[in-house]
Design a protein around this motif. Sequence first.
Motif, PDB file in Angstrom:
ATOM      1  N   ARG A 178       6.972   4.361  10.898  1.00 23.31           N
ATOM      2  CA  ARG A 178       7.027   4.734   9.733  1.00 23.31           C
ATOM      3  C   ARG A 178       8.089   3.312  10.471  1.00 23.31           C
ATOM      4  NH1 ARG A 178       8.367   8.429   6.648  1.00 23.31           N
ATOM      5  NH2 ARG A 178      11.057   8.429   7.191  1.00 23.31           N
ATOM      6  N   ILE A 179       8.181   2.008   9.838  1.00 23.50           N
ATOM      7  CA  ILE A 179       8.996   1.100   9.829  1.00 23.50           C
ATOM      8  C   ILE A 179      10.372   1.210   9.118  1.00 23.50           C
ATOM      9  CG2 ILE A 179       9.626  -1.333   9.892  1.00 23.50           C
ATOM     10  CD1 ILE A 179       6.382  -0.603  11.110  1.00 23.50           C
ATOM     11  N   PRO A 180      11.481   0.580  10.126  1.00 18.12           N
ATOM     12  CA  PRO A 180      12.980   0.905   9.850  1.00 18.12           C
ATOM     13  C   PRO A 180      13.188   0.512   8.109  1.00 18.12           C
ATOM     14  CG  PRO A 180      12.888  -0.155  12.084  1.00 18.12           C
ATOM     15  CD  PRO A 180      11.313  -0.185  11.468  1.00 18.12           C
ATOM     16  N   GLN A 181      13.864   1.013   7.178  1.00 20.25           N
ATOM     17  CA  GLN A 181      14.713   0.541   6.228  1.00 20.25           C
ATOM     18  C   GLN A 181      14.265  -0.789   5.756  1.00 20.25           C
ATOM     19  OE1 GLN A 181      17.008   4.100   4.948  1.00 20.25           O
ATOM     20  NE2 GLN A 181      15.250   5.503   5.241  1.00 20.25           N
ATOM     21  N   SER A 182      15.583  -1.497   6.574  1.00 22.74           N
ATOM     22  CA  SER A 182      15.907  -2.959   6.649  1.00 22.74           C
ATOM     23  C   SER A 182      14.957  -3.424   6.581  1.00 22.74           C
ATOM     24  CB  SER A 182      16.313  -3.062   7.806  1.00 22.74           C
ATOM     25  OG  SER A 182      15.397  -3.049   9.042  1.00 22.74           O
ATOM     26  N   LYS A 202       2.577   1.575 -10.452  1.00 22.51           N
ATOM     27  CA  LYS A 202       2.727   1.142  -9.563  1.00 22.51           C
ATOM     28  C   LYS A 202       3.807   1.664  -8.612  1.00 22.51           C
ATOM     29  CE  LYS A 202       3.892  -2.519 -10.584  1.00 22.51           C
ATOM     30  NZ  LYS A 202       3.605  -3.726 -10.072  1.00 22.51           N
ATOM     31  N   GLN A 203       3.909   3.046  -8.507  1.00 20.39           N
ATOM     32  CA  GLN A 203       4.253   3.579  -8.145  1.00 20.39           C
ATOM     33  C   GLN A 203       3.185   5.140  -7.719  1.00 20.39           C
ATOM     34  OE1 GLN A 203       8.343   4.454  -8.000  1.00 20.39           O
ATOM     35  NE2 GLN A 203       9.103   2.724  -8.037  1.00 20.39           N
ATOM     36  N   PRO A 204       2.588   4.376  -7.064  1.00 23.25           N
ATOM     37  CA  PRO A 204       1.165   5.714  -6.751  1.00 23.25           C
ATOM     38  C   PRO A 204       1.552   6.809  -6.175  1.00 23.25           C
ATOM     39  CG  PRO A 204       0.557   3.844  -5.865  1.00 23.25           C
ATOM     40  CD  PRO A 204       2.240   3.846  -6.307  1.00 23.25           C
ATOM     41  N   GLN A 205       1.727   7.714  -6.110  1.00 22.82           N
ATOM     42  CA  GLN A 205       1.433   9.112  -5.664  1.00 22.82           C
ATOM     43  C   GLN A 205       0.594   9.531  -4.448  1.00 22.82           C
ATOM     44  OE1 GLN A 205       2.825  11.232  -9.352  1.00 22.82           O
ATOM     45  NE2 GLN A 205       4.892  11.776  -8.020  1.00 22.82           N
ATOM     46  N   GLN A 206       0.073  10.413  -3.861  1.00 28.45           N
ATOM     47  CA  GLN A 206      -0.432  10.886  -2.903  1.00 28.45           C
ATOM     48  C   GLN A 206      -1.858  11.504  -3.816  1.00 28.45           C
ATOM     49  OE1 GLN A 206       2.255  14.103  -1.261  1.00 28.45           O
ATOM     50  NE2 GLN A 206       2.334  13.094   0.892  1.00 28.45           N
ATOM     51  N   GLY A 207      -3.006  11.767  -3.843  1.00 25.55           N
ATOM     52  CA  GLY A 207      -3.991  11.476  -4.774  1.00 25.55           C
ATOM     53  C   GLY A 207      -4.214  10.797  -5.794  1.00 25.55           C
ATOM     54  N   ASP A 208      -3.069   9.530  -5.955  1.00 26.83           N
ATOM     55  CA  ASP A 208      -4.197   9.349  -7.147  1.00 26.83           C
ATOM     56  C   ASP A 208      -5.123   8.228  -6.635  1.00 26.83           C
ATOM     57  OD1 ASP A 208      -2.149   9.661  -9.316  1.00 26.83           O
ATOM     58  OD2 ASP A 208      -0.664   8.207  -8.234  1.00 26.83           O
ATOM     59  N   THR A 209      -5.306   7.792  -8.504  1.00 31.21           N
ATOM     60  CA  THR A 209      -5.873   6.293  -7.776  1.00 31.21           C
ATOM     61  C   THR A 209      -5.864   4.915  -7.957  1.00 31.21           C
ATOM     62  OG1 THR A 209      -8.192   8.015  -8.080  1.00 31.21           O
ATOM     63  CG2 THR A 209      -8.563   4.984  -8.581  1.00 31.21           C
ATOM     64  N   LEU A 210      -5.878   3.938  -6.884  1.00 35.86           N
ATOM     65  CA  LEU A 210      -5.111   3.150  -7.273  1.00 35.86           C
ATOM     66  C   LEU A 210      -6.302   1.980  -7.759  1.00 35.86           C
ATOM     67  CD1 LEU A 210      -1.715   1.683  -6.064  1.00 35.86           C
ATOM     68  CD2 LEU A 210      -3.226   0.317  -4.480  1.00 35.86           C
ATOM     69  N   LYS A 211      -5.659   0.934  -9.063  1.00 32.76           N
ATOM     70  CA  LYS A 211      -6.337   0.238  -9.775  1.00 32.76           C
ATOM     71  C   LYS A 211      -5.829  -0.985  -9.366  1.00 32.76           C
ATOM     72  CE  LYS A 211      -8.449  -1.915 -13.876  1.00 32.76           C
ATOM     73  NZ  LYS A 211      -8.858  -1.467 -15.014  1.00 32.76           N
ATOM     74  N   LEU A 250      -2.783  12.934   2.310  1.00 30.54           N
ATOM     75  CA  LEU A 250      -2.361  13.571   3.337  1.00 30.54           C
ATOM     76  C   LEU A 250      -1.241  11.862   3.819  1.00 30.54           C
ATOM     77  CD1 LEU A 250      -4.026  15.969   5.170  1.00 30.54           C
ATOM     78  CD2 LEU A 250      -2.560  16.381   3.622  1.00 30.54           C
ATOM     79  N   ALA A 251      -1.303  10.958   2.350  1.00 28.03           N
ATOM     80  CA  ALA A 251      -0.952  10.009   3.457  1.00 28.03           C
ATOM     81  C   ALA A 251       0.829  10.466   3.054  1.00 28.03           C
ATOM     82  CB  ALA A 251      -0.543   8.755   1.656  1.00 28.03           C
ATOM     83  N   GLU A 252       1.299   8.979   4.624  1.00 29.25           N
ATOM     84  CA  GLU A 252       2.985  10.029   4.578  1.00 29.25           C
ATOM     85  C   GLU A 252       3.503   8.762   3.567  1.00 29.25           C
ATOM     86  OE1 GLU A 252       5.528   9.384   7.457  1.00 29.25           O
ATOM     87  OE2 GLU A 252       3.691   8.618   8.385  1.00 29.25           O
ATOM     88  N   PRO A 253       4.504   9.483   2.697  1.00 34.72           N
ATOM     89  CA  PRO A 253       5.040   8.639   1.566  1.00 34.72           C
ATOM     90  C   PRO A 253       6.539   7.588   2.216  1.00 34.72           C
ATOM     91  CG  PRO A 253       5.577  10.824   1.722  1.00 34.72           C
ATOM     92  CD  PRO A 253       4.623  10.648   2.339  1.00 34.72           C
ATOM     93  N   GLY A 254       5.521   6.242   1.715  1.00 30.83           N
ATOM     94  CA  GLY A 254       6.100   4.712   2.071  1.00 30.83           C
ATOM     95  C   GLY A 254       5.622   3.728   1.632  1.00 30.83           C
ATOM     96  N   TYR A 255       6.305   2.816   1.927  1.00 27.07           N
ATOM     97  CA  TYR A 255       5.263   1.748   1.599  1.00 27.07           C
ATOM     98  C   TYR A 255       4.445   1.064   2.472  1.00 27.07           C
ATOM     99  CZ  TYR A 255      10.039  -0.259  -0.986  1.00 27.07           C
ATOM    100  OH  TYR A 255      10.159  -0.174  -2.345  1.00 27.07           O
ATOM    101  N   VAL A 274       3.917   4.962  -1.470  1.00 31.60           N
ATOM    102  CA  VAL A 274       3.820   5.945  -2.481  1.00 31.60           C
ATOM    103  C   VAL A 274       4.638   6.906  -1.763  1.00 31.60           C
ATOM    104  CG1 VAL A 274       1.403   7.586  -1.469  1.00 31.60           C
ATOM    105  CG2 VAL A 274       1.008   4.726  -1.483  1.00 31.60           C
ATOM    106  N   SER A 275       4.224   7.313  -2.954  1.00 29.46           N
ATOM    107  CA  SER A 275       5.684   9.012  -3.005  1.00 29.46           C
ATOM    108  C   SER A 275       4.777  10.156  -3.184  1.00 29.46           C
ATOM    109  CB  SER A 275       6.527   8.483  -4.666  1.00 29.46           C
ATOM    110  OG  SER A 275       5.280   8.962  -5.240  1.00 29.46           O
ATOM    111  N   SER A 276       5.594  11.016  -2.446  1.00 25.08           N
ATOM    112  CA  SER A 276       4.762  12.104  -2.172  1.00 25.08           C
ATOM    113  C   SER A 276       3.790  12.863  -3.524  1.00 25.08           C
ATOM    114  CB  SER A 276       5.343  13.692  -1.291  1.00 25.08           C
ATOM    115  OG  SER A 276       7.207  13.231  -2.395  1.00 25.08           O
ATOM    116  N   TYR A 277       3.297  14.503  -3.703  1.00 21.93           N
ATOM    117  CA  TYR A 277       3.190  14.759  -4.743  1.00 21.93           C
ATOM    118  C   TYR A 277       3.471  15.846  -4.264  1.00 21.93           C
ATOM    119  CZ  TYR A 277       0.564  16.694  -9.040  1.00 21.93           C
ATOM    120  OH  TYR A 277       0.000  17.207 -10.009  1.00 21.93           O
ATOM    121  N   PRO A 278       3.936  17.066  -5.548  1.00 19.45           N
ATOM    122  CA  PRO A 278       3.944  18.596  -4.699  1.00 19.45           C
ATOM    123  C   PRO A 278       3.684  19.340  -5.089  1.00 19.45           C
ATOM    124  CG  PRO A 278       4.790  17.872  -8.034  1.00 19.45           C
ATOM    125  CD  PRO A 278       4.526  16.618  -6.943  1.00 19.45           C
ATOM    126  N   PHE A 279       2.197  18.487  -4.067  1.00 17.83           N
ATOM    127  CA  PHE A 279       1.297  20.446  -4.038  1.00 17.83           C
ATOM    128  C   PHE A 279       1.878  21.166  -3.502  1.00 17.83           C
ATOM    129  CE2 PHE A 279      -0.740  16.084  -2.500  1.00 17.83           C
ATOM    130  CZ  PHE A 279      -1.472  15.362  -3.270  1.00 17.83           C
TER     131      PHE A 279
END
Length: 454
Positions: A178-182, A202-211, A250-255, A274-279
């Motif tokens: 994880r890189i600092p937020q700044s 534009k803001q994919p979630q865990q388990g999405d397919t990105l085009k 299982l991607a950690e949420p973040g950029y 990448v944002s989390s998904y409510p599994f």
Amino acid sequence: MAHGHPPSHVSTSTFRSHRSTDLARRLRSYAFVLLLSLVCAGLAGLVPLPAMAASPTYVVAPGDTLYGIALANDTTVAALVSLNGLADPNLIFVGQELALPSSQAGATATPTPAPTAQAQPVATAPADQSQCLPIIHVVAPGDSLSAIATRYGSSVGEIASLNAIADPSFIRVGQSLRIPQSACFQPLVLSEPFTAVTWEPKQPQQGDTLKLTVQTDRPVDGLTGVFGDVPFQFLSDGNTYTAYVGVPALAEPGYRQVLLQQNGTTLLDFVIPVSSYPFTTESLQFDATTSQLLDPAIVQWEVDLINAATSAFTPRVLWSGDWRRPLDIPPVIESYFGTMRSYNGGPVSSYHGGTDFGAPLDTPVHVAASGRVVLAQPLKVRGNVVIVDHGAGVYTLYCHLDRILVSKGDNLKQGDVVGLVGSTGLSTGPHLHWEMHVQGMLVDALRWLPPSQR
């Protein structure tokens, strides 16, 4: 002498000439007086136009970001976006001329502007840094914590502290940092040969397919990419390149870092949030005989076989239009993709890699989109399985079938029947396990369906 007639000693033509000359002089005099009157009257109502001050500009240089430009010129990202009509603050390119707010011109007097709506903060640079996701950097061969810190404008100490690293000299390949937020405010700056980069969602979630779609000003042979630690390939159509990329469950949420490369050399480096998904979590119970199929050796052998069958990249799309559910009956979903699982009362040890549809035994199973069969055989964990290649690195699996009705090499149209619902392999009852792989990554196949079919 009658009035209006010329004297007898003057010819008619001479008289007309003199009269015309006199009339012209009079008209010129009247015109001059009229013009002078108008000018004198008009001067009282005229206001001199202010001198037009040149609007200050900045030409984007390699390595620039909109945030950095705003900081250096004592303005804000939102102001630059509004002033230059930028649809996407991620997309600025080397050589682009950006107008700066007029206060940067050093004018001695500035007219009071008309009230305007307050500029909204752009998504890539929120005003509240506490809302910013951290960048996730996946350690690559040759990386050091010092080099990573320099790259993101951070420090070794900050990164080590944020990731609870006791020894900064020891990091491992594949480790997510994880890189600092700044460091979050890094809008994308395009340089040649790239002219546009877009992605959906534009803001994919865990388990999405990105085009991901990339446009260039010339053909780029051997263009590939890496999303975090997931390598991917592109389809090419002239100067447009398209890739379907799986976002790990299982991607950690973040950029998450994206590298665009040509023959191993990085040409462009940017991040995608990448944002989390409510599994959810579920616990499964198996009898002693079925539990034997959880033997790690058996599971790994099957995983290796599936990975080999889904590793080839067909450089074209074999489907068209919307995808469909694999069953015609109303869906009864017993387990969703990404559900965290524990077995026989043990700890959570895995996640569900597909979607389970409950259905009566021998219900027809349909292929979700056109493609070609690359595997049709019984396996120990997934039971009777059919794997279909849809092109562009996209594969679907139809598992636990009672009967397989297609053969390897068959070309299928959307809706063709591939088999019948069963309970073979690691199963507690008749159901269809529907699984999707995108360039080697498990993703949620339901998200490929129109909303009405999910």
